[in-house]
Design an enzyme around this catalytic site. Structure first.
Site, PDB file in Angstrom:
ATOM      1  N   LYS A   1       0.841  -1.196   0.000  1.00  0.00           N
ATOM      2  CA  LYS A   1       0.000   0.000   0.000  1.00  0.00           C
ATOM      3  C   LYS A   1       0.871   1.239   0.000  1.00  0.00           C
ATOM      4  O   LYS A   1       2.069   1.205   0.325  1.00  0.00           O
ATOM      5  CB  LYS A   1      -0.931   0.016   1.219  1.00  0.00           C
ATOM      6  CG  LYS A   1      -0.234  -0.051   2.582  1.00  0.00           C
ATOM      7  CD  LYS A   1       0.366   1.263   3.068  1.00  0.00           C
ATOM      8  CE  LYS A   1       1.097   1.128   4.397  1.00  0.00           C
ATOM      9  NZ  LYS A   1       1.871   2.353   4.762  1.00  0.00           N
TER      10      LYS A   1
ATOM     11  N   ASP B   1      -1.773  -1.406  10.541  1.00  0.00           N
ATOM     12  CA  ASP B   1      -2.297  -1.325   9.181  1.00  0.00           C
ATOM     13  C   ASP B   1      -2.661  -2.692   8.605  1.00  0.00           C
ATOM     14  O   ASP B   1      -2.992  -2.803   7.425  1.00  0.00           O
ATOM     15  CB  ASP B   1      -1.321  -0.599   8.249  1.00  0.00           C
ATOM     16  CG  ASP B   1       0.065  -1.246   8.210  1.00  0.00           C
ATOM     17  OD1 ASP B   1       0.279  -2.233   8.937  1.00  0.00           O
ATOM     18  OD2 ASP B   1       0.925  -0.754   7.462  1.00  0.00           O
TER      19      ASP B   1
END
Length: 315
Positions: free
Chosen positions: A8, A169
């Site tokens: 990401k 995350d």
């Protein structure tokens, strides 16, 4: 079962305040980047592995428990014999494989569901210490794979709850689509770019691509391409990066900035880690400027670094 955990980038990363528990409240937009990924295979018992032979051949292993001098291929078996993990990485594996997040993902599900023994084969192709979340992705994909392999029926929300116990995350990668993250990063909400598409991500919640006053000739959608740059030889410690942070609340809320076209993000959409990280690694700031010089409409560091990314308007 084989999957390909992607990484990401963070579109904006505001560190708002330090919390009493020692963590920081932040806000960001997690955005998947699928051009960089690992290879993760999980098999049960004595099932045949489709990746193990090639891993040993390419990374210099000769058989079980091999550890080459540069630790390009390492293995570990849990004390109870339920988990064997093999990790291969060019340049060496710099961590204890028994402490890998994939093993921890198995352990938290095993505690609740008494899972069968498994063998894990992980080829690390994503960079380590680059702010791209490759390890978090491996953990989340492991949760998803175990859910599917053993018919646990968890659903996304329960899988995200398990994943959030592994890292701030990790939960994002359960969904693996653009999402705003708040709290430590584990409080997630879906996000759609209306009238805009970045690397194919940009549909409204109902799947319809919306229009905007600044649409281009590509249908009714402004099309952008995002590319990641990973500098060689620079690995940034997240803990060190946080030590250089001065928390603050931005004047313009994150989602208000994101609603603007990327051409307007340059001085508004910020990563709070850049100030201290660029001071320590000025070459990263130079790379960011070179991305703008190459025609990027927006460039930034991802997470706490060292990877950077650029967004270009498609012709």
């Amino acid at each position: 079962m084989i999957t390909y955990p992607d990484v990401k980038v963070n579109l904006g990363l505001n560190v708002l305040r330090k919390r009493p528990d020692g963590y920081h409240d932040l806000e960001t937009l997690f955005f998947p980047y699928r051009k960089i990924h690992d290879v993760l295979e999980v098999v049960t018992g004595d099932d045949y592995s489709r990746t193990s032979a090639s891993l040993f051949a390419r990374y210099g292993g000769e058989g079980p428990a091999v550890e080459a001098d540069d630790r390009a291929l390492v293995q570990s078996v849990s004390p109870d014999g339920k988990v064997m993990i093999t990790i291969a990485r060019k340049g060496g594996v710099g961590w204890d494989p028994s402490e890998d997040l994939c093993v921890k993902a198995y352990n938290i599900l095993d505690a609740d569901f008494s899972l069968p023994p498994v063998k894990i084969y992980l080829e690390k192709l994503s960079p380590v210490g680059a702010g791209l979340g490759g390890g978090s992705a491996d953990a989340a994909f492991m949760v998803k794979m175990l859910d599917g392999m053993f018919s646990l029926g968890l659903g996304e929300e329960r899988m995200a709850a398990y994943a959030s116990r592994l890292g701030s995350d990790c939960a994002f990668f359960i969904y693996d689509r653009p999402m705003t993250g708040r709290g430590r990063g584990e409080l997630l909400s879906g996000y759609s770019f209306h009238g805009m598409s970045i690397n194919g991500e940009g549909c409204a919640p109902d799947g319809h691509r919306t229009s905007s006053p600044e649409d281009s000739s590509h249908g009714n959608v402004m099309e952008y391409e995002l590319e990641v740059v990973v500098p060689e030889g620079i690995s940034v410690s997240t803990a060190d990066a946080y030590r250089g942070i001065v928390p603050s609340v931005p004047e313009i809320p994150l989602e208000e900035v994101l609603s603007m076209p990327p051409q307007r993000w340059k001085n508004l959409l910020k990563n709070d880690f850049e100030l201290s990280v660029f001071a320590k690694y000025p070459q990263l700031g130079a790379i960011k400027e070179s991305l703008y010089a190459s025609g990027a409409v927006y460039a930034s560091m991802s997470g706490s670094g060292s990877a950077l990314f650029a967004i270009y308007r498609k012709a």
